[in-house]
Each structure stands twice: as C-alpha cells, then as structure tokens.
Design an enzyme around this catalytic site. Structure first.
Site, mmCIF file in Angstrom:
data_model
loop_
_atom_site.group_PDB
_atom_site.id
_atom_site.type_symbol
_atom_site.label_atom_id
_atom_site.label_comp_id
_atom_site.label_asym_id
_atom_site.label_seq_id
_atom_site.Cartn_x
_atom_site.Cartn_y
_atom_site.Cartn_z
ATOM 1 N N GLN A 36 -6.260 9.989 7.416
ATOM 2 C CA GLN A 36 -4.772 9.514 7.836
ATOM 3 C C GLN A 36 -4.099 10.672 7.719
ATOM 4 O O GLN A 36 -3.038 10.770 8.315
ATOM 5 C CB GLN A 36 -4.647 8.114 7.302
ATOM 6 N N ARG A 45 0.864 -1.277 -0.169
ATOM 7 C CA ARG A 45 0.113 0.028 -0.016
ATOM 8 C C ARG A 45 0.808 1.193 -0.128
ATOM 9 O O ARG A 45 1.848 1.350 0.549
ATOM 10 C CB ARG A 45 -0.842 -0.074 1.304
ATOM 11 N N ASP A 90 -15.024 3.198 4.939
ATOM 12 C CA ASP A 90 -14.624 1.616 5.383
ATOM 13 C C ASP A 90 -15.989 0.677 4.979
ATOM 14 O O ASP A 90 -15.966 -0.357 5.216
ATOM 15 C CB ASP A 90 -14.257 1.506 6.526
ATOM 16 N N SER A 112 -8.623 12.758 3.332
ATOM 17 C CA SER A 112 -8.090 11.535 4.026
ATOM 18 C C SER A 112 -8.035 11.896 5.326
ATOM 19 O O SER A 112 -7.011 12.597 5.695
ATOM 20 C CB SER A 112 -6.729 11.045 3.292
#
Length: 453
Positions: A182, A135, A332, A180
């Site tokens: 993250q 990833r 998700d 995002s």
C-alpha cells in the site's frame, strides 16, 4: 445502472458455523481480486479514454473506490455482474471533490488515494468507518509530504484526514521501513505527476499489481531485485492510455474455501480462475509445505496476470514454520492459515507478523483470541504466532469470536466451526460484505452449515 456504496451503518450480523453431515464438494469461483479491482478503477480514472473492466469485485470496499473516482471527476459506470466502464480525462486532470470522500472500511483505497491526491492541486478530506478511523495513515502521509503535499489529521495520523495536494510534486526516493504494497503504491501513484524518477526500495518483495498495471496503462517501470527486496523505478509524467482489464479471482478470498476443503473430512473442491501472481501465493506454498492435497491446473495468463484452477482434497496436515520473508506474499491469509495449523500434527510458528497489528483490527491478537476461545493452545512471542495443532483431531470449538469489524477474522472463525466438535459463533459477520459478497451463499453451495446464531 450505477452501484454506489451505502453510507448507512452496517447492522451487526451474528452467525454460527457447525460441522455438517457431509463433506464439502463442488466447483466454485470466488469474487474478483480486491487489490486489482481497486487499482483498475483508479488507473481507469487517471488514464485518458475508456477502460473496460470485467470481473470487478463488487464488495463494499471497491464500491467506495468507485464512488471516490466519480467524485474526482471520472465517469464510472456499472454495466452488470462485474462489468464496469471508467472514462478518465488523463493523468493530472482529476477534479476537486465537492464533499468528503468516505472510504468505508478500506485501508487500501484510503492509502492509495492519498498518493493520487498528493500530486494534484486540489483539496480533499478522507474519512471512513470506525475501524478505518482507528488505523494509522502516517506510514503513507509522512513520505508523501516530501512531494510538497500537506496533510492534517487526528492524533497519530488517523482519519479524518485533510489533504492539500501540490501542482508541482517532487519525485520521491524512499526506502520502506516495513514491506507494504500500500505504501509503495501510494508513492508510485504520487510519482505519476512528478518530473523525473520516483524510486521505492522495499526490504521484502510485496505484491506488484501496481507495477503491472502501470505498465499496462503505458508507464515505464523498472524493477531491480536486491536480496529479498526490490527497487522500483517509475519515470514521471507518462501518457496513461485506457486499457481493458480482466480481474482474476482473489487468492485472499479463495483462502477460506481452500482451508475449509482441507480440514472438513472427505471434502473435494475445485476453485476456478484464481490469480497466481507469485507475490500473492505464499499461502498456497505454505499449505503444500504442510502436506496439503492442493494442485494447480489449467495455468494461463489473463490481463497480464497468471491465472489457474485449484484442486483441493481433505487430508492430514503437518505443522509448518513460515519464514518472515514470506509474510508479504500472504499477509492477509494468516488468520485462516492459523485455522489450518490448529488441525495439524505438531506446533506451527508464523514469524514476523508485525504488519498484522495495523490491519482492520490488531489481526495478530484477534487471530490468537479466535483460536483460544475455541480450545486451541496459542502463544504470541513478540511478533511471532505459535499454534499447537490438534494432531488431526477436531478441536473443541464452542466459542464466540469477537471480530472487531474485521472481515477476515469473521470468515476464518466460520471456517473453523465447520470442523470443530461444537459450533463456532462470530459476534458480527456483516463486514464480510466489504471483501467477499455472498460468502455464506457460496459456502452453502459446497455443503457448509452456516446460519443465524
């Protein structure tokens, strides 16, 4: 007793789910929110004093974060059943790890720790399992390089990743090219040790657990809404002080018993103590748009996060179009939403799912394959997913789903098999443990028929 993550490879575990003799019924609680659990351990390690955490998710992903925080010098102790204590030395005082930090399957842990390490004058190497090593990390390392930190990785920015942090990090002002949480969180974490103001502009509002937790530990964070997006401003070098955290049930984990209860005829299920952060509840809104019998009760605030109970009853579903702007609030949950759409009347469209291509698997392709192999007509147009619902009839099922080491694909397929004509098999369910320990046992408690393939 401390509970450390395992380092041995996980053996493949095929499973099959099938239509049972009765409906799903009962009251359950799902594991603690994974996003909040990761951050609770990290902020506890960065703060001065002892942080007490209750309800921590004890899945493999979070245990990797616990191990990493220990390796960086924090005292991390498991007291039992979701109760953990973390004693940190204060902001900017992490120690150089003596060994490689193995993040297992957790992209959240790897990307957020990049932000932490970038602004500490230490050297570290991150690795992970086969899925995580495939990833991309450049979406994090490219902006973090602006702090003065240096990164070296395999081609494409993939793990293993060597990080040489800086003692004098520069504050960043960064506009995310793609929403995002993250990446946003990594930049904010790097900004903790920088002089001045760190600014992140996001085109769509993403989950804000990092902002909430920064405030909870004493940092100054301002948020300005701009259209669909937001501008987040962090004042650098705050005093972070230990603060207790109550972790609510994970809405992403709840998604699986939710959809199961909606598609298995006659089901009636209550899920208690679910986090209701408005930037995480896109699935609930979408299911209600589909006509789902989903009610929220007993709403309250716990640990700075809204919480409530979900009451679900099976019934007919209508096709839905999910707008691009809603994707960050349910990124998700699309695989299991696709399962719900397979039972709906009409054709559903999920728009702008490019972010799914860089999850544990190419989750967009894997979701389409999951449905196709079980007799459901699906199309991918660019980054849009189109699902032709069965009109309430049970889809054929009977397929074997390749999970690609992706826990959410595995759980979504097992939910599908609870209501299809023929059983559904997954080639490997071992990775479910990374995010949802005892998922199968919990579903058995509701009456689900899931067993060895």
């Amino acid at each position: 007793m401390d509970h450390s993550a395992k380092t041995a490879p996980i053996a493949a575990r095929p499973l099959t789910s099938r239509r049972g003799q009765s409906a799903l019924t009962g009251r359950i609680r799902v594991p603690g929110d994974k996003s909040i659990s990761h951050r609770a351990l990290m902020f506890g390690a960065l703060a001065e004093g002892e942080t007490r955490i209750t309800g921590l998710l004890e899945g493999e992903d979070v245990l990797r974060t616990a191990d990493a925080m220990r390796a960086l010098g924090a005292e991390v102790t498991q007291l039992g059943n979701g109760h953990w204590h973390v004693r940190g030395q204060g902001r900017g005082k992490l120690q150089e790890p003596k060994d490689v930090l193995d993040m297992g399957n957790s992209g959240t842990a790897a990307r957020l720790i990049c932000g932490i390490l970038a602004s500490h004058p230490i050297f570290a190497v991150l690795t992970g399992d086969g899925s995580l090593r495939s990833r991309p990390m450049k979406r994090v390392t490219d902006p973090l390089s602006g702090t003065g930190a240096r990164f070296a990785s395999r081609a494409g920015g993939r793990l293993p990743l060597a990080i040489e942090g800086t003692a004098t990090p520069s504050p960043l002002h960064y506009r995310l090219p793609v929403a995002s949480a993250q990446v946003k969180s990594a930049i904010l974490l790097a900004g903790l040790n920088a002089e001045g103001e760190t600014v992140v502009e996001e085109p769509e509002a993403t989950r804000d657990h990092t902002e909430n937790m920064l405030r909870h530990f004493g940092a100054t964070v301002a948020v300005e809404v701009q259209g669909h997006g937001r501008v987040v401003r962090l004042q650098g070098k705050p005093s972070l002080t230990a603060a207790d955290i109550v972790v609510p049930g994970d809405p992403s984990s709840a998604a699986f018993p939710i959809v199961a209860a909606l598609i298995v005829p006659g089901s009636a299920v209550t899920i208690e103590n679910i986090g209701l952060n408005p930037l995480r509840t896109g699935l609930f809104t979408t299911l209600q748009d589909m006509g789902a019998d989903l009610t929220i009760a007993n709403e309250r605030i716990e640990g700075g996060e809204p919480v409530g109970d979900l009451i679900l009853r099976a019934g007919p579903l209508q096709a839905v179009e999910v707008p691009r702007s809603r994707v960050p609030s349910m990124v998700d949950e699309f695989p299991v939403l696709a399962v719900a759409a397979a039972f709906a009347h009409g054709t559903s469209r999920f728009l702008g799912l490019s972010e799914l291509r860089v999850k544990e698997s190419d989750r967009l392709a894997a979701t389409a394959a999951l449905l196709t192999v079980n007799g459901i007509t699906v199309e991918i147009e660019g980054d849009d997913l189109i699902i032709h619902g069965s009109g309430g009839a049970a889809p054929a099922g009977g397929g074997t789903v390749e999970t690609h080491m992706d826990h959410r694909i595995a759980m979504s397929a097992l939910v599908l098999g609870l209501a299809t004509q023929a059983p559904v098999t997954v080639d490997d369910a071992a990775f479910i443990e990374t995010s949802f320990p005892k998922f199968v046992e919990l579903m058995h408690g509701l009456g689900a028929d899931i067993g060895a393939a």
